[in-house]
Motif scaffolding. Structure first.
Motif: not given
Length: 134
Positions: A31-35, A40-43, A55-60, A102-104
């Protein structure tokens, strides 16, 4: 006074442990974790292993990078020589870029399925029966 200070210390330590436990994530080898930070996409996507998110700020979201086998529902079509055929198929695909998957694309698995069905119908329409049978 000492008891209050000790109770505050214990509360601080337990709150820190709770925060660390809710921030810890494990990304499996395949797997890869998209944060996403505040939507907004982070890194770059997180590599396999242990990772921390806020927590509460990031979603993966985890993306499976393995080769996926997906059956395509049977498609009926008319060949170039006006013969009706029914064709089954199987699609093999692999995600190469986890962030773009995930984004496109809203639902990349559904998109691959729909594209496979459309391509299959197109190929049936362009082929003769003899070509399909071979």
């Amino acid at each position: 006074m000492l008891e209050e200070l000790l109770a505050a210390g214990v509360a601080t330590v337990s709150a820190s442990l709770l925060y660390a436990a809710s921030a810890a994530r494990v990304v499996k080898q395949y797997e890869r974790g998209v944060v996403f930070r505040l939507g907004r996409l982070h890194g770059e996507p997180r590599p396999p292993g242990f990772t921390m998110v806020m927590p509460l700020v990031d979603r993966m979201r985890k993306v499976n990078m393995q080769i996926v086998t997906m059956p395509v529902p049977a498609q009926e079509g008319i060949t170039r020589d006006n013969v009706t055929v029914r064709v089954d198929a199987v699609v093999y695909f692999k995600v190469v870029d986890a962030a773009n998957a995930i984004v496109q694309v809203e639902d990349y698995r559904f998109a691959v399925s729909q594209m496979a069905q459309t391509s299959l119908r197109s190929i049936i329409g362009k082929s003769d029966l003899d070509d399909l049978l071979s």
